[in-house]
Scaffold this active site. Structure first.
Site, PDB file in Angstrom:
ATOM      1  N   ASP A  79       0.819  -1.222   0.000  1.00 57.86           N
ATOM      2  CA  ASP A  79       0.000   0.000   0.000  1.00 57.86           C
ATOM      3  C   ASP A  79       0.850   1.269   0.000  1.00 57.86           C
ATOM      4  OD1 ASP A  79       0.763  -0.828   2.629  1.00 57.86           O
ATOM      5  OD2 ASP A  79      -0.686   0.555   3.506  1.00 57.86           O
ATOM      6  N   GLU A 137      -0.577  -1.966   5.189  1.00 57.98           N
ATOM      7  CA  GLU A 137       0.352  -1.878   6.323  1.00 57.98           C
ATOM      8  C   GLU A 137       0.205  -0.542   7.027  1.00 57.98           C
ATOM      9  OE1 GLU A 137       3.344  -1.020   8.928  1.00 57.98           O
ATOM     10  OE2 GLU A 137       3.350   0.042   7.022  1.00 57.98           O
ATOM     11  N   GLU A 138      -0.149   0.484   6.260  1.00 55.49           N
ATOM     12  CA  GLU A 138      -0.172   1.841   6.820  1.00 55.49           C
ATOM     13  C   GLU A 138      -1.446   2.174   7.588  1.00 55.49           C
ATOM     14  OE1 GLU A 138       2.378   3.685   6.790  1.00 55.49           O
ATOM     15  OE2 GLU A 138       3.579   3.279   4.993  1.00 55.49           O
ATOM     16  N   HIS A 359       7.408   9.034   4.827  1.00 55.51           N
ATOM     17  CA  HIS A 359       6.106   9.693   5.025  1.00 55.51           C
ATOM     18  C   HIS A 359       6.154  11.195   4.726  1.00 55.51           C
ATOM     19  CE1 HIS A 359       4.006   6.295   7.486  1.00 55.51           C
ATOM     20  NE2 HIS A 359       4.878   5.823   6.627  1.00 55.51           N
TER      21      HIS A 359
HETATM   22 NI    NI Z   1       6.529   1.366   5.597  1.00 59.98          NI
END
Ligand code: NI
Length: 389
Positions: A79, A137-138, A359
């Protein structure tokens, strides 16, 4: 065998980087990874593996070597983040509001290269390699748990995964034996007062002032309640309230995250968060309501498998490439797999020449790390399967 693998991956560098860029151009956020999943599925089928879909957009591909032997799993997350990309990369995101700003695009390309290299060698090893492509995962509760519930780890005896890691120089490898990444929880606090005219505060209960006091007071949890030798973080990520300059709003909403390693510290943080938010808001005549959600558990590497993985890295890239690292307060749902089977999660340095952290809207990774990371994943599977017994 390892040296041959390393050279083979170097020769495949162009293809690996090209695939990473394709994924980068078409990012999809948690649970929406439809095109990503379809591309991976096509790839595995073309490479001669069997593939099963699970947990929505997740995949489990299986490569069988010679009969008998062990079963080892390798995992990638698939993702992207709900973030608008910044910068002028030639391979920039074409999906508005989505961006591979954590490196999962690289993880997929690396796993594909490992699958190709292992498929070419399937007559040369005994056992089975399971490739897990995991969504979300996020976004807690994440994709790992539903993958496991759907049978991702059936028959699997060990699992390995890596994260391309911008803070580390390209080509270095690190892992912690034992707890490496934190329990990562989230909370939301609604501070409710009574709205009114900003010029007549005495007729209102100002939730902005109460919320500001809550934010300040909660800073004392880590500094005054938690054992100074225990890692703990309490951070706010959002603060929302009000519409215009001359109105005292009725409520303010805060959200944030709590990171810990020790379950007792986690319980303490949770309890103090509720107590302090309520009593502090109460002292202003306001009311605080706290919602607390447990997130991913701490990621705990198996000590023996970590030693094994770092030894494989040292044989591939030389002993100097393996660097000591400390645990981080980031969370990662690979933790769930490690609660079921032994294994290790590694950080693979990809930071050379990069400017922005994971991020960040301008995040990028050093693509020169990709062939080496692929050699490591494939090498881990081969060396694990070559173990006697
Ligand atoms: Ni990551």
């Amino acid at each position: 065998m390892l040296e041959e693998l390393r050279l083979e991956m170097e020769a495949m560098a162009g293809r690996i980087i090209g695939r990473r860029r394709d994924f980068h151009r078409r990012p999809e956020t948690a649970h929406n990874e439809f095109a990503t999943s379809a591309a991976l599925r096509d790839f595995f089928l073309k490479t001669g593996l069997s593939v099963a879909a699970m947990a929505g957009t997740g995949l489990r591909a299986v490569l069988d070597g010679r009969p008998g032997g062990r079963t080892v799993a390798l995992r990638t997350d698939i993702d992207a983040l709900p973030l608008a990309e910044e910068g002028d990369k030639e391979y920039a995101s074409t999906t508005p509001g989505a961006c591979h700003a954590c490196g999962h695009d690289g993880h997929m390309a690396v796993l594909q290269a490992a699958a190709e290299a292992l498929a070419r060698r399937k007559d040369r090893f005994r056992g089975r390699v399971v490739f897990l492509c995991q969504p979300a995962e996020e976004l807690p509760p994440g994709g790992a748990k539903p993958m496991i519930e759907a049978g991702a780890l059936d028959g699997v005896e060990a699992i390995f995964g890596l994260h391309l890691w911008q803070p580390m120089p390209t080509g270095t490898v690190g892992a912690v034996r034992g707890p490496m990444m934190a329990q990562s929880d989230n909370f939301r606090i609604t501070v409710a007062g009574r709205g009114g005219h900003a010029s007549m505060p005495h007729q209102a209960v100002d939730p902005i002032l109460a919320a500001a006091a809550v934010v300040s007071a909660l800073q004392s949890v880590v500094s005054r309640n938690v054992d100074p030798l225990q890692p703990a973080v309490l951070s706010f990520g959002t603060i929302r309230g009000g519409t215009v300059y001359n109105i005292i709003p009725g409520a303010v909403e805060l959200s944030g995250t709590v990171r810990t390693f020790d379950p007792d510290v986690q319980a303490l943080m949770k309890r103090r968060l509720v107590e302090i938010a309520r009593t502090t808001a109460g002292s202003f005549g306001a009311e605080a309501e706290v919602e607390y959600e447990d997130g991913y558990p701490p990621l705990v590497n198996d000590a023996a498998e970590t030693d094994f993985a770092l030894a494989v890295a040292a044989r591939l890239f030389g002993g100097k490439s393996v660097v000591p690292i400390r645990p981080v307060m980031g969370g990662e749902d690979f933790a769930y797999y490690l609660r079921e089977v032994p294994g290790a999660f590694l950080f693979f340095g990809a930071g050379d020449g990069t400017r922005f952290p994971h991020h960040h809207p301008g995040f990028d990774l050093d693509e020169k790390a990709l062939p080496s990371a692929a050699a490591l994943l494939a090498g881990l599977a081969l060396e694990y399967l070559a173990r006697p017994g």
